[in-house]
Scaffold this motif. Structure first.
Motif, PDB file in Angstrom:
ATOM      1  N   ALA A  58     148.386  41.590  80.153  1.00 40.16           N
ATOM      2  CA  ALA A  58     147.118  40.884  80.023  1.00 40.16           C
ATOM      3  C   ALA A  58     146.031  41.655  80.772  1.00 40.16           C
ATOM      4  O   ALA A  58     146.281  42.227  81.835  1.00 40.16           O
ATOM      5  N   ARG A  59     144.840  41.672  80.233  1.00 41.48           N
ATOM      6  CA  ARG A  59     143.718  42.362  80.857  1.00 41.48           C
ATOM      7  C   ARG A  59     143.180  41.512  82.004  1.00 41.48           C
ATOM      8  O   ARG A  59     143.024  40.300  81.858  1.00 41.48           O
ATOM      9  N   PRO A  60     142.861  42.129  83.146  1.00 38.28           N
ATOM     10  CA  PRO A  60     142.305  41.359  84.259  1.00 38.28           C
ATOM     11  C   PRO A  60     140.945  40.771  83.883  1.00 38.28           C
ATOM     12  O   PRO A  60     140.223  41.327  83.047  1.00 38.28           O
ATOM     13  N   SER A  61     140.590  39.672  84.525  1.00 38.34           N
ATOM     14  CA  SER A  61     139.305  39.030  84.242  1.00 38.34           C
ATOM     15  C   SER A  61     138.166  39.907  84.751  1.00 38.34           C
ATOM     16  O   SER A  61     138.371  40.833  85.543  1.00 38.34           O
ATOM     17  N   ALA A  62     136.952  39.591  84.325  1.00 36.60           N
ATOM     18  CA  ALA A  62     135.782  40.356  84.757  1.00 36.60           C
ATOM     19  C   ALA A  62     135.623  40.277  86.272  1.00 36.60           C
ATOM     20  O   ALA A  62     135.290  41.273  86.923  1.00 36.60           O
ATOM     21  N   ALA A  63     135.864  39.118  86.843  1.00 35.34           N
ATOM     22  CA  ALA A  63     135.743  38.956  88.293  1.00 35.34           C
ATOM     23  C   ALA A  63     136.778  39.814  89.026  1.00 35.34           C
ATOM     24  O   ALA A  63     136.472  40.425  90.062  1.00 35.34           O
ATOM     25  N   GLU A  64     137.988  39.880  88.487  1.00 37.97           N
ATOM     26  CA  GLU A  64     139.035  40.711  89.102  1.00 37.97           C
ATOM     27  C   GLU A  64     138.691  42.200  88.992  1.00 37.97           C
ATOM     28  O   GLU A  64     138.898  42.957  89.947  1.00 37.97           O
TER      29      GLU A  64
END
Length: 108
Positions: A58-64
């Motif tokens: 899964a791709r990390p979130s924008a905040a991560e």
């Protein structure tokens, strides 16, 4: 797409079946898998949906992603207008790059 076409495509890529080809490219993006298999990425999406195969990581979130960027001063994007504008970094290098970018833009 008829099954024989799928299997023919898989054989050209060195796989025994289209299911095996889809599973072998599951770690790739749809575009990359499409290039490897020689089909369009919407075709890859349909094949993956039929088999229930998704992207493995899964791709990390924008905040991560932003937190990881800010925590790594060695990231090559530091000192770029992109780091300042899109990621929100306010380090000295990114601020200087943004100032230079804006100055050049106004004078162009």
């Amino acid at each position: 797409m008829p099954r024989y076409d799928r299997d023919e495509i898989a054989r050209r890529c060195g796989h025994d079946s289209w299911q095996q080809a889809v599973e072998a490219t599951a770690h790739l993006s749809q575009q990359e898998a499409g290039r490897v298999l020689g089909v369009s990425h919407p075709t890859v999406r349909v094949w993956r949906a039929e088999l229930g195969v998704g992207v493995a990581v899964a791709r990390p979130s924008a905040a991560e992603r932003k937190a990881a960027f800010l925590a790594d001063p060695g990231d090559p994007r530091h000192g770029s207008a992109n780091g300042y504008r899109n990621v929100g970094c306010r380090c000295e290098r990114c601020t200087e790059a943004w100032t230079t970018y804006q100055r050049e833009r106004r004078n162009a």
